[in-house]
Every structure is written in C-alpha cells, then in structure tokens.
Design an enzyme around this catalytic site. Structure first.
Site, PDB file in Angstrom:
ATOM      1  N   ARG A 180     -13.854  13.149   5.515  1.00  0.00           N
ATOM      2  CA  ARG A 180     -12.529  13.724   5.955  1.00  0.00           C
ATOM      3  C   ARG A 180     -12.002  14.531   4.577  1.00  0.00           C
ATOM      4  O   ARG A 180     -11.386  15.653   4.791  1.00  0.00           O
ATOM      5  CB  ARG A 180     -11.451  12.766   6.380  1.00  0.00           C
ATOM      6  N   LYS A 221      -8.261  -1.299   6.104  1.00  0.00           N
ATOM      7  CA  LYS A 221      -8.318  -1.707   4.614  1.00  0.00           C
ATOM      8  C   LYS A 221      -7.496  -3.111   4.350  1.00  0.00           C
ATOM      9  O   LYS A 221      -7.738  -3.931   3.912  1.00  0.00           O
ATOM     10  CB  LYS A 221      -8.093  -0.646   3.695  1.00  0.00           C
ATOM     11  N   SER A 272      -7.304   4.261   8.912  1.00  0.00           N
ATOM     12  CA  SER A 272      -7.927   4.286   7.466  1.00  0.00           C
ATOM     13  C   SER A 272      -7.074   3.103   6.797  1.00  0.00           C
ATOM     14  O   SER A 272      -7.803   2.294   5.975  1.00  0.00           O
ATOM     15  CB  SER A 272      -7.826   5.612   6.821  1.00  0.00           C
ATOM     16  N   HIS A 298       0.984  -1.138   0.011  1.00  0.00           N
ATOM     17  CA  HIS A 298      -0.058   0.069   0.044  1.00  0.00           C
ATOM     18  C   HIS A 298       1.109   1.287  -0.116  1.00  0.00           C
ATOM     19  O   HIS A 298       1.698   1.248   0.628  1.00  0.00           O
ATOM     20  CB  HIS A 298      -0.802  -0.048   1.350  1.00  0.00           C
TER      21      HIS A 298
HETATM   22  N1  URA Z   1      -4.884   6.766   1.934  1.00  0.00           N
HETATM   23  C1  URA Z   1      -5.941   6.104   2.751  1.00  0.00           C
HETATM   24  O1  URA Z   1      -6.333   5.101   2.471  1.00  0.00           O
HETATM   25  N2  URA Z   1      -6.437   6.616   3.836  1.00  0.00           N
HETATM   26  C2  URA Z   1      -5.886   7.843   4.390  1.00  0.00           C
HETATM   27  O2  URA Z   1      -6.403   8.356   5.168  1.00  0.00           O
HETATM   28  C3  URA Z   1      -5.046   8.469   3.566  1.00  0.00           C
HETATM   29  C4  URA Z   1      -4.206   8.061   2.372  1.00  0.00           C
END
Ligand code: URA
Length: 428
Positions: free
Chosen positions: A168, A187, A183, A82
């Site tokens: 946000r 995921k 966040s 990521h």
């Molecule tokens: N990428 C994400 O998935 N979430 C965030 O809060 C910032 C960047």
C-alpha cells in the site's frame, strides 16, 4: 475461486463474502496471489470501500495470518496503545512508564519510522545498547517485573499486514479507512492486550486530514476491538501541529524525559489523557481518579523512575545526558514579522528526515542526534530575527535543503489564527 473475479467484484462496488476475503488474505500471505493483483484489489477497496462486516472479516483474516501473543497471564492488566502516526509523537515513551508505574502491564510491539512519521523503536535505539529484540521469556519477565517492555515487530506477527502495508505504501492506497482499520486492529489483536487505547491523529501531519475522517476511523476500530472482546477506547487528537517541540529520535527522548520530570504543555496533556484512559480500562478507575493518579505519578517522579528501570532492563544506558547530541546545530531565523497561522506538520517531519533523522528507504541508516527543535509553533506571533527553530544534524551539507523544506511548511498571516483543540473527542 479466481482472484481476478474478486478484484472485479470490488471494483464494481460489490460486497465480498467472508470466504472471498479469507481467500485473498490467505493467498497473498502464502505467495499464491501476486503483488500486482493485490495492489489492484487494494485500489478497488480505496475507491469502493468496505462495509463494517467486510472490515471485521479482513481484520480477523490478517490477525490469523501469523502468530498471536498470549498475555492471559496478566489478566485484565495487559494494556496497549497505538497511534495512527504523526510528527513529534513521542507519547509511548511517556505513557508506557506512567501506566507501568500504576500497575498496568504494557507488553508492546512498536514500529520504525518511515517517510515523515517517526517510530518508537528508532527513538528507543537512541539509547546506546538498547535491545529491541528480546526472547519471549525475557519479554514476559520484564513486563511482570517492571510493567513495560517494548520490542520491534516480531518475525511472524500479522505477516499479511507486513506485506500488504508495504504494498500500500508504494501504490497510493494507505489512506483508506477500512484498510487502515484492519491493518492497525489486526496487529493490536494479535499482540494480545486486553485493554487498548488508540490515538487517532488528524490534520496536516496525519493520514487522516480531517476530524470527520478521524472519527470514522476511530469508531470503526473501536467497534472491531469490542467485537473481539477487548476493552477499547480511541482519542481523536490534533496532528495539524507537531506534538511538543522536538522532532527527531534522541531529541524526542529528551523531551519525553522533560515531561516525565514535570514539564507542562500539549505533550503532557495528551499523554495524561492517553494514560488515564488506559488505566480506567484496565483498573476500572473513574476518569477523574485515573487522571489524578496519572498527574501524581508524573509529579512524584514515579513514572520517571519506571522509565529509567525500563531502559536499563533492555540494555540501554539510562543516563539521559549521554544520549547522542548533534555536532551541527543551526538556527532558522524569521525574515519577517507576522503570525504563524499554519505549519504543515508533515513537511516539518520531512525536513527532520532530510537532516538524517528518518529514512527514505526501509534499510537506510539514521542519525539519532538529528532533528528539529521548534521555538515557534502555529498561533505564535513572530518578530523578524526571532529563532523559529534549531536544526540538528551531523552533516552540515544537509542543512540548506532541510531549512528550505522547513520554511515551505510555514504559512504567515496578519492576525492570530483560531486556537485548535488538542483532543477533539474520545470514542468508547
Ligand atoms: N498504521 C498502520 O499500522 N497501518 C496503516 O494502515 C496506517 C497506519
């Protein structure tokens, strides 16, 4: 429990209990807590922060807000990467086939671009026919056979993050370390991979503007992943300068293919490091062994062959010469001699977006052929009349504003700037 009391508690610098955090995330996901209260809470967190325990509970609550993916059939071989987001960041297109060609199983969900940053799903859709939605069975079979499948975010994965991230985005609360960490990690944990490498980008094109902020975020995310039983490493990398030379969807795919064909440079270096770290985690190889095998996969054409198989398996046309090409290609010329001492990467991304490569709103159509090819980057000596960049678009009317935005991103000087590292550190 009353939401207003929890907003007030955080606003006053208090520490929320596990039950209070789960109440907020549960209520926001099921709609009983409205956007305006969640926005006030997010702003309170932006100012007051969250401690490590609060951040871990927030991550867990968001991970459990929807479905989770079970990749246990791949044992320790399931991997994910990521990036925290940047400009010219096409690393997934290179890292995924390298790792797959060396036995890793990359079952990945990616996002679309928004604002100045690009998204892997948009880049992949540059291939005519490429499907970013697969059935669960197609997804699993493809990962098993080829080692890689990348799809868009599925309907019910981390719905709390989907809502909170969108909120946000429009309430100036994106750049908060605990909110970003929760966040991203919610995921990644919901997506199920056993080994995860995070690319935490810092600089003018990233959410984290300094290396110090990037380190805090990297350490927090690695700690959360480990606490949840995953193998995690984070590379803290430079996003003060756009990565590689091409910005924009099909242009980035073309550059990724050049790297898979052996092109040297910053992009190859960073992808090799990301891939080697993933392979060390999933196979237990030493860093040296992993790096040697990565270079071998690149130089032998093995990773390129995996990329072709991957694109074809998802319905895309793997003939790279048929990727969309812009009908209008215009040079940006230097009107002075001098050193390019800084390039605001976010503004380069905005300029590319203005040419049609990105969207300002979630459902805007995009021009896959649009973007920018950089001829000069931070640290280059430029002569008057040199080509600084090529602007690619299908609509000539977009060029002049995009060119002005591009030029506003450049800072000139009389001496070479200090070189910047590409990789600041690795947090394991
Ligand atoms: N990428 C994400 O998935 N979430 C965030 O809060 C910032 C960047």
């Amino acid at each position: 429990m009353r939401t207003v009391d929890l907003i007030e508690k955080k606003r006053n610098g208090g520490v929320l209990s596990d039950e209070e955090i789960r109440f907020l995330i549960g209520g926001y996901t099921d709609g009983s807590i409205p956007d305006y209260q969640m926005a006030a809470w997010a702003m309170a967190v932006w100012f007051r922060g969250m401690d490590d325990h609060e951040t871990a509970v927030l991550t867990d609550a968001m991970m459990r807000s929807g479905d989770t993916v079970d990749l246990s059939c791949f044992g320790n071989l399931s991997v994910d990467k990521h990036s925290t987001g940047g400009v010219g960041d096409k690393t997934t297109l290179i890292v995924a086939p390298i790792v797959a060609s060396l036995g890793g199983k990359m079952a990945k969900m990616s996002g679309r671009g928004l604002g100045h940053t690009g998204g892997t799903v948009d880049k992949l859709e540059s291939f005519a026919g490429f499907r970013t939605t697969l059935t669960a069975e197609e997804f699993r079979t493809q990962v098993e056979d080829i080692g890689v499948a990348v799809i868009g975010q599925s309907g019910n994965l981390t719905p709390a993050d989907k809502k909170l991230y969108a909120l946000r985005d429009v309430t100036a609360t994106i750049d908060s370390v605990p909110l970003i960490a929760a966040s991203i990690m919610s995921k990644k944990l919901a997506a199920g991979a056993h080994s995860i490498v995070l690319d935490v980008k810092c600089g003018s094109g990233a959410f984290m503007k300094t290396e110090a902020d990037g380190r805090v975020l990297a350490e927090k995310m690695v700690a959360i992943g480990k606490a949840c039983g995953r193998n995690v490493a984070a590379l803290i990398t430079n996003m003060d300068i756009p990565l590689g030379h091409n910005v924009g969807n099909a242009l980035e795919v073309l550059e990724a293919v050049e790297v898979l064909k052996g092109k040297p440079g910053d992009l190859r270096e960073i992808c090799a490091a990301l891939a080697a770290n993933l392979l060390s985690l999933c196979h237990g190889w030493s860093p040296e062994e992993a790096h040697r095998r990565v270079l071998e996969a690149l130089d032998s054409g093995k990773a390129l062959a995996t990329m072709e198989a991957w694109i074809a398996a998802q319905g895309g046309d793997p003939d790279f010469s048929r990727l969309p090409r812009a009908s209008v290609v215009v040079p940006v010329l230097a009107d002075r001699d001098g050193w390019l001492i800084h390039m605001d990467a976010a503004q380069v991304g905005v300029s590319s977006s203005m040419l049609g490569a990105g969207r300002m709103k979630k459902d805007d159509p995009i021009d896959y052929s649009a973007g920018i090819v950089l001829e000069k980057k931070t640290g280059n000596l430029v002569r008057r009349g040199d080509v600084l960049a090529w602007l690619h678009t299908s609509d000539e009317a977009l060029v002049s504003d995009a060119e002005a935005r591009f030029l506003s991103a450049l800072t000139w000087g009389d001496a070479a700037p200090a070189p910047q590292p590409l990789i600041y550190d690795i947090v394991r």
